[in-house]
Design a protein around this motif. Structure first.
Motif, PDB file in Angstrom:
ATOM      1  N   PRO A  30     -10.640   2.346   1.190  1.00  0.00           N
ATOM      2  CA  PRO A  30     -10.786   0.971   0.704  1.00  0.00           C
ATOM      3  C   PRO A  30     -11.777   0.877  -0.458  1.00  0.00           C
ATOM      4  O   PRO A  30     -12.863   1.441  -0.412  1.00  0.00           O
ATOM      5  N   ARG A  48       1.514   8.837   3.809  1.00  0.00           N
ATOM      6  CA  ARG A  48       0.761   8.906   2.557  1.00  0.00           C
ATOM      7  C   ARG A  48       1.347   9.964   1.619  1.00  0.00           C
ATOM      8  O   ARG A  48       1.444   9.741   0.413  1.00  0.00           O
ATOM      9  N   ASP A  50      -2.708   1.845   1.527  1.00  0.00           N
ATOM     10  CA  ASP A  50      -3.180   1.271   2.778  1.00  0.00           C
ATOM     11  C   ASP A  50      -2.048   1.426   3.794  1.00  0.00           C
ATOM     12  O   ASP A  50      -1.034   0.745   3.688  1.00  0.00           O
ATOM     13  N   ARG A  71      -1.007   1.152   7.622  1.00  0.00           N
ATOM     14  CA  ARG A  71      -1.375   0.575   8.913  1.00  0.00           C
ATOM     15  C   ARG A  71      -0.143   0.513   9.795  1.00  0.00           C
ATOM     16  O   ARG A  71       0.969   0.761   9.360  1.00  0.00           O
ATOM     17  N   ALA A  73      -6.680   6.670  -0.424  1.00  0.00           N
ATOM     18  CA  ALA A  73      -6.410   5.685   0.615  1.00  0.00           C
ATOM     19  C   ALA A  73      -7.688   5.064   1.146  1.00  0.00           C
ATOM     20  O   ALA A  73      -7.649   4.349   2.127  1.00  0.00           O
ATOM     21  N   GLU A 110      -4.342   2.847  -4.901  1.00  0.00           N
ATOM     22  CA  GLU A 110      -4.979   2.819  -3.584  1.00  0.00           C
ATOM     23  C   GLU A 110      -3.930   2.478  -2.535  1.00  0.00           C
ATOM     24  O   GLU A 110      -3.282   1.444  -2.618  1.00  0.00           O
TER      25      GLU A 110
END
Length: 179
Positions: free
Chosen positions: A132, A38, A144, A146, A130, A142
């Motif tokens: 949702p 991030r 995401d 994973r 970050a 934003e």
């Protein structure tokens, strides 16, 4: 030509064999933490975002304010302090102690966003999170992150209203842009 292909196949097989021999331990050590990913994403967003004329003033810094409850995320973002973006120094500050306005705001939760969204210190700041639904609540970018990879969405309408210009390269990489 055939020898080159065979050599490449043997090298690839050797690579996969070495990887399998070390198993998940080697992969876990090589994989960066989500927080570090991030932080790198935030830095790259800044590299590919043009701030509105006059917004940064004639100062030599970009102030990134962090409103994060998680110490690991805050630590990862503080590692960016002092880095250069064009000719400006990135000054990373804890939102709770920052005196001046923020050019960029990273917030890690909906509660944090609700607490600061109406503050004059973040008026016209580039906002990044970050959690949702961030861009649907007025945020600009934003993220995401994973196991499958990192993605992001951009609220293009909100960014444009605040005067930001996102580089085409950044827009092409976005999973989705919203107007």
């Amino acid at each position: 030509m055939l020898h080159a292909i065979q050599a490449l196949a043997i090298a690839a097989l050797g690579f996969w064999a070495a990887l399998a021999a070390h198993g998940p331990v080697a992969l876990a050590q090589e994989m960066p933490r989500e927080e570090a990913v991030r932080a790198v994403m935030v830095f790259n967003f800044l590299r590919f975002t043009e701030f509105p004329s006059g917004r940064l003033g004639d100062g030599r810094e970009i102030r990134l304010c962090i409103h994060a409850r998680g110490p690991r995320q805050a630590d990862a973002l503080f590692q960016l302090d002092g880095r250069r973006i064009s000719k400006r120094r990135l000054n990373v500050l804890d939102y709770s102690v920052s005196q001046g306005g923020c050019h960029v705001l990273y917030v890690d939760s909906r509660q944090g966003w609700n607490a600061v969204a109406d503050s004059s210190r973040v008026d016209n700041a580039l906002t990044i999170s970050a959690y949702p639904g961030f861009i649907l609540e007025g945020g600009m970018i934003e993220m995401d992150v994973r196991r499958e990879g990192a993605q992001f969405e951009i609220n293009l309408g909100q960014g444009r209203r605040a005067g930001f210009h996102f580089a085409p390269e950044l827009l092409r990489l976005a999973r989705r842009t919203h107007e």
